[in-house]
Design a protein around this motif. Structure first.
Motif, PDB file in Angstrom:
ATOM      1  N   LEU A 153       0.831  -1.205   0.000  1.00 17.58           N
ATOM      2  CA  LEU A 153       0.000   0.000   0.000  1.00 17.58           C
ATOM      3  C   LEU A 153       0.866   1.256   0.000  1.00 17.58           C
ATOM      4  CD1 LEU A 153      -2.749  -0.983   2.610  1.00 17.58           C
ATOM      5  CD2 LEU A 153      -2.828  -1.202   0.116  1.00 17.58           C
ATOM      6  N   GLU A 154       0.461   2.259  -0.773  1.00 12.76           N
ATOM      7  CA  GLU A 154       1.172   3.536  -0.821  1.00 12.76           C
ATOM      8  C   GLU A 154       0.519   4.500   0.173  1.00 12.76           C
ATOM      9  OE1 GLU A 154       2.448   7.111  -3.977  1.00 12.76           O
ATOM     10  OE2 GLU A 154       1.226   5.404  -4.660  1.00 12.76           O
ATOM     11  N   SER A 155       1.271   4.899   1.188  1.00 11.89           N
ATOM     12  CA  SER A 155       0.715   5.758   2.236  1.00 11.89           C
ATOM     13  C   SER A 155       1.711   6.823   2.648  1.00 11.89           C
ATOM     14  CB  SER A 155       0.303   4.927   3.458  1.00 11.89           C
ATOM     15  OG  SER A 155       1.423   4.246   3.994  1.00 11.89           O
ATOM     16  N   TYR A 156       1.171   7.947   3.151  1.00  8.82           N
ATOM     17  CA  TYR A 156       2.000   9.072   3.578  1.00  8.82           C
ATOM     18  C   TYR A 156       1.452   9.637   4.891  1.00  8.82           C
ATOM     19  CZ  TYR A 156       3.524   8.805  -1.261  1.00  8.82           C
ATOM     20  OH  TYR A 156       3.997   8.348  -2.469  1.00  8.82           O
ATOM     21  N   HIS A 157       2.380  10.125   5.714  1.00  8.83           N
ATOM     22  CA  HIS A 157       1.991  10.734   6.982  1.00  8.83           C
ATOM     23  C   HIS A 157       1.589  12.191   6.752  1.00  8.83           C
ATOM     24  CE1 HIS A 157       3.028  12.807  10.911  1.00  8.83           C
ATOM     25  NE2 HIS A 157       2.043  11.985  11.221  1.00  8.83           N
ATOM     26  N   VAL A 158       0.485  12.600   7.368  1.00 11.07           N
ATOM     27  CA  VAL A 158      -0.020  13.966   7.259  1.00 11.07           C
ATOM     28  C   VAL A 158      -0.312  14.503   8.655  1.00 11.07           C
ATOM     29  CG1 VAL A 158      -1.889  15.425   6.382  1.00 11.07           C
ATOM     30  CG2 VAL A 158      -1.047  13.527   4.999  1.00 11.07           C
ATOM     31  N   GLU A 159       0.084  15.735   8.913  1.00 12.07           N
ATOM     32  CA  GLU A 159      -0.193  16.378  10.198  1.00 12.07           C
ATOM     33  C   GLU A 159      -1.334  17.376  10.035  1.00 12.07           C
ATOM     34  OE1 GLU A 159       3.426  18.118  11.587  1.00 12.07           O
ATOM     35  OE2 GLU A 159       4.304  16.188  12.178  1.00 12.07           O
ATOM     36  N   TYR A 160      -2.209  17.414  11.039  1.00  8.99           N
ATOM     37  CA  TYR A 160      -3.337  18.349  11.056  1.00  8.99           C
ATOM     38  C   TYR A 160      -3.176  19.279  12.256  1.00  8.99           C
ATOM     39  CZ  TYR A 160      -5.438  14.968   7.836  1.00  8.99           C
ATOM     40  OH  TYR A 160      -5.683  14.136   6.771  1.00  8.99           O
ATOM     41  N   ASP A 161      -3.458  20.565  12.051  1.00 10.98           N
ATOM     42  CA  ASP A 161      -3.290  21.536  13.144  1.00 10.98           C
ATOM     43  C   ASP A 161      -4.626  22.081  13.638  1.00 10.98           C
ATOM     44  OD1 ASP A 161      -3.998  23.106  11.023  1.00 10.98           O
ATOM     45  OD2 ASP A 161      -2.188  24.341  11.017  1.00 10.98           O
ATOM     46  N   THR A 162      -5.698  21.360  13.401  1.00 10.20           N
ATOM     47  CA  THR A 162      -7.021  21.776  13.874  1.00 10.20           C
ATOM     48  C   THR A 162      -7.539  20.794  14.923  1.00 10.20           C
ATOM     49  OG1 THR A 162      -8.049  20.529  12.074  1.00 10.20           O
ATOM     50  CG2 THR A 162      -7.634  22.877  11.696  1.00 10.20           C
ATOM     51  N   LYS A 163      -8.587  21.210  15.634  1.00 12.26           N
ATOM     52  CA  LYS A 163      -9.264  20.368  16.607  1.00 12.26           C
ATOM     53  C   LYS A 163     -10.770  20.456  16.372  1.00 12.26           C
ATOM     54  CE  LYS A 163      -5.361  19.466  18.728  1.00 12.26           C
ATOM     55  NZ  LYS A 163      -4.726  18.132  18.596  1.00 12.26           N
ATOM     56  N   VAL A 164     -11.470  19.392  16.704  1.00 10.93           N
ATOM     57  CA  VAL A 164     -12.915  19.356  16.492  1.00 10.93           C
ATOM     58  C   VAL A 164     -13.614  20.513  17.191  1.00 10.93           C
ATOM     59  CG1 VAL A 164     -15.022  18.040  16.984  1.00 10.93           C
ATOM     60  CG2 VAL A 164     -13.012  16.862  16.076  1.00 10.93           C
ATOM     61  N   HIS A 165     -13.125  20.877  18.374  1.00  7.14           N
ATOM     62  CA  HIS A 165     -13.807  21.946  19.121  1.00  7.14           C
ATOM     63  C   HIS A 165     -13.657  23.320  18.436  1.00  7.14           C
ATOM     64  CE1 HIS A 165     -10.101  23.726  20.775  1.00  7.14           C
ATOM     65  NE2 HIS A 165      -9.675  22.488  21.034  1.00  7.14           N
ATOM     66  N   GLN A 166     -12.807  23.421  17.415  1.00  6.88           N
ATOM     67  CA  GLN A 166     -12.647  24.669  16.669  1.00  6.88           C
ATOM     68  C   GLN A 166     -13.560  24.735  15.441  1.00  6.88           C
ATOM     69  OE1 GLN A 166      -8.463  24.064  15.784  1.00  6.88           O
ATOM     70  NE2 GLN A 166      -7.832  25.511  17.394  1.00  6.88           N
ATOM     71  N   ALA A 167     -14.343  23.695  15.211  1.00  2.00           N
ATOM     72  CA  ALA A 167     -15.107  23.589  13.971  1.00  2.00           C
ATOM     73  C   ALA A 167     -16.059  24.761  13.756  1.00  2.00           C
ATOM     74  CB  ALA A 167     -15.870  22.266  13.939  1.00  2.00           C
ATOM     75  N   ASP A 168     -16.804  25.136  14.777  1.00  2.00           N
ATOM     76  CA  ASP A 168     -17.778  26.218  14.618  1.00  2.00           C
ATOM     77  C   ASP A 168     -17.096  27.529  14.260  1.00  2.00           C
ATOM     78  OD1 ASP A 168     -19.888  24.521  15.132  1.00  2.00           O
ATOM     79  OD2 ASP A 168     -20.032  25.049  17.261  1.00  2.00           O
ATOM     80  N   GLU A 169     -15.971  27.805  14.896  1.00  2.00           N
ATOM     81  CA  GLU A 169     -15.244  29.041  14.607  1.00  2.00           C
ATOM     82  C   GLU A 169     -14.658  29.011  13.197  1.00  2.00           C
ATOM     83  OE1 GLU A 169     -13.799  32.845  15.146  1.00  2.00           O
ATOM     84  OE2 GLU A 169     -15.231  31.691  16.356  1.00  2.00           O
ATOM     85  N   LEU A 170     -14.131  27.859  12.789  1.00  2.00           N
ATOM     86  CA  LEU A 170     -13.583  27.740  11.447  1.00  2.00           C
ATOM     87  C   LEU A 170     -14.675  27.904  10.385  1.00  2.00           C
ATOM     88  CD1 LEU A 170     -11.091  24.770  11.943  1.00  2.00           C
ATOM     89  CD2 LEU A 170     -10.490  27.115  11.282  1.00  2.00           C
ATOM     90  N   MET A 171     -15.844  27.377  10.656  1.00  2.00           N
ATOM     91  CA  MET A 171     -16.958  27.544   9.728  1.00  2.00           C
ATOM     92  C   MET A 171     -17.346  29.012   9.617  1.00  2.00           C
ATOM     93  SD  MET A 171     -19.203  26.265   7.628  1.00  2.00           S
ATOM     94  CE  MET A 171     -19.360  24.493   7.911  1.00  2.00           C
ATOM     95  N   LYS A 172     -17.364  29.694  10.737  1.00  2.00           N
ATOM     96  CA  LYS A 172     -17.781  31.103  10.772  1.00  2.00           C
ATOM     97  C   LYS A 172     -16.836  31.979   9.955  1.00  2.00           C
ATOM     98  CE  LYS A 172     -19.058  32.527  14.755  1.00  2.00           C
ATOM     99  NZ  LYS A 172     -19.040  33.010  16.174  1.00  2.00           N
ATOM    100  N   ILE A 173     -15.521  31.735  10.068  1.00  2.00           N
ATOM    101  CA  ILE A 173     -14.561  32.616   9.408  1.00  2.00           C
ATOM    102  C   ILE A 173     -14.250  32.179   7.962  1.00  2.00           C
ATOM    103  CG2 ILE A 173     -13.489  33.237  11.595  1.00  2.00           C
ATOM    104  CD1 ILE A 173     -11.205  31.369  10.980  1.00  2.00           C
ATOM    105  N   SER A 174     -14.748  31.013   7.555  1.00  2.00           N
ATOM    106  CA  SER A 174     -14.388  30.484   6.233  1.00  2.00           C
ATOM    107  C   SER A 174     -15.545  30.393   5.256  1.00  2.00           C
ATOM    108  CB  SER A 174     -13.762  29.088   6.376  1.00  2.00           C
ATOM    109  OG  SER A 174     -12.627  29.118   7.208  1.00  2.00           O
ATOM    110  N   SER A 175     -16.725  30.057   5.734  1.00  2.00           N
ATOM    111  CA  SER A 175     -17.857  29.827   4.841  1.00  2.00           C
ATOM    112  C   SER A 175     -18.268  31.112   4.129  1.00  2.00           C
ATOM    113  CB  SER A 175     -19.042  29.270   5.633  1.00  2.00           C
ATOM    114  OG  SER A 175     -20.129  29.009   4.778  1.00  2.00           O
ATOM    115  N   GLY A 176     -18.323  31.052   2.804  1.00  2.00           N
ATOM    116  CA  GLY A 176     -18.769  32.190   2.014  1.00  2.00           C
ATOM    117  C   GLY A 176     -17.746  33.281   1.824  1.00  2.00           C
ATOM    118  N   THR A 177     -16.520  33.091   2.320  1.00  2.00           N
ATOM    119  CA  THR A 177     -15.493  34.121   2.182  1.00  2.00           C
ATOM    120  C   THR A 177     -14.791  33.977   0.836  1.00  2.00           C
ATOM    121  OG1 THR A 177     -13.776  32.780   3.221  1.00  2.00           O
ATOM    122  CG2 THR A 177     -15.132  34.143   4.662  1.00  2.00           C
ATOM    123  N   GLN A 178     -14.290  35.109   0.319  1.00  2.00           N
ATOM    124  CA  GLN A 178     -13.648  35.104  -0.989  1.00  2.00           C
ATOM    125  C   GLN A 178     -12.400  34.227  -1.004  1.00  2.00           C
ATOM    126  OE1 GLN A 178     -12.792  38.996  -2.518  1.00  2.00           O
ATOM    127  NE2 GLN A 178     -11.924  38.233  -4.439  1.00  2.00           N
TER     128      GLN A 178
END
Length: 294
Positions: A153-178
């Motif tokens: 299998l071809e696989s790669y490691h990826v790091e994420y810098d977000t947390k589930v508890h930040q979802a609402d804030e991320l949606m607020k500042i990202s949805s519909g923005t240019q």
């Protein structure tokens, strides 16, 4: 993909085994059906060899016009052995898997990008036989475990810098923005949701299918799939032409539900089966001026 692991029932094991056996038989039938250009029994060499090897055994090099060399593809053989002997159930149900399988039947061999490396990875690799299937995984130790057991299998490691508890804030500042509706290479995006740390080849490849079934997202401190869903949508829109089938699993959870609707768009929703949503997203580069969502 590794959450909520349950004991595999006998009936489901038999179903998966028959499923892969049926897939193998289809390959054989398709290969035999295409073997039509026969000049004479003495001179024909089999053209239905479907293994990774390019040479049939010498005793298979034609004694009759219908003799063929039909080895089981390694990816399929490994999947058959794994699912017949394992006690671990893939997280997706048979009905959910069938949605993606139908698309793979039409498009494979193709480029298939999967967020997550898990117990169903051998299955996806086998269903895309002859194509390229790449897995992106957040857990380094898990990648090493899988590589030891499933080195093909071809696989790669990826790091994420977000947390589930930040979802609402991320949606607020990202949805519909240019910034978040600009279609282009995610590496150069100004949107906070764009993932920029994949291997370069992942960005440079046009993916025919993308499955978002990771990273983990069932507890507040987990990374969540906000950025994975957004980035999958941007990569789909940024292909040169054609369309990309994007699948999101666990849409019964708030993050997967809200972010798939906002950034993959309800107008591109093709089907929902259980906890799986299927979106068909066309290239936005092929027709300039498309709205972010239809």
């Amino acid at each position: 993909m590794r959450t909520k692991v349950a004991q595999l029932s006998i009936s489901l094991k038999l179903t998966l085994s028959l499923f892969f056996l049926f897939f193998f038989l289809i390959l054989i039938i398709r290969s035999n059906f295409s073997f039509t250009n026969i000049s004479s029994p003495a001179t024909v060499v089999s053209k239905t060899h479907i293994s990774n090897s390019t040479n049939c055994p010498t005793n298979n090099i034609i004694a009759s016009p219908i003799q063929t060399c039909t080895k089981t593809p390694p990816s399929l053989a490994n999947a058959l052995v794994h699912y017949v002997t394992t006690n671990i159930t893939p997280q997706q149900t048979l009905k959910e898997i069938s949605v993606s399988m139908r698309i793979l039947e039409k498009k494979s061999p193709c480029n298939f990008l999967v967020f997550g490396l898990g117990h169903d990875s051998l299955m996806w690799n086998a269903l895309n036989y002859g194509g390229r299937t790449v897995f992106l995984e957040e857990d380094k130790s898990w990648i090493e475990q899988i590589r030891r057991r499933m080195p093909g299998l071809e696989s790669y490691h990826v790091e994420y810098d977000t947390k589930v508890h930040q979802a609402d804030e991320l949606m607020k500042i990202s949805s519909g923005t240019q910034d978040c509706e600009v279609v282009g290479d995610p590496r150069f995006s100004k949107c906070q949701l764009a993932l920029k740390n994949f291997p370069s080849d992942v960005y440079d490849t046009e993916w025919d299918l993308i499955m978002v079934d990771a990273p983990t997202g069932w507890v507040p401190h987990a990374p969540g799939r906000m950025t994975a869903i957004y980035t999958a949508g941007i990569m789909a829109r940024n292909r040169e032409s054609g369309e990309t089938d994007v699948f999101v699993h666990d849409v019964d959870r708030p993050v997967e539900d809200k972010f798939s609707k906002a950034f993959l768009c309800q107008g591109y929703l093709t089907q929902q089966q259980g906890r799986l949503r299927h979106f068909t997203i066309p290239s936005h580069r092929a027709r300039l001026g498309r709205p972010f969502c239809p």
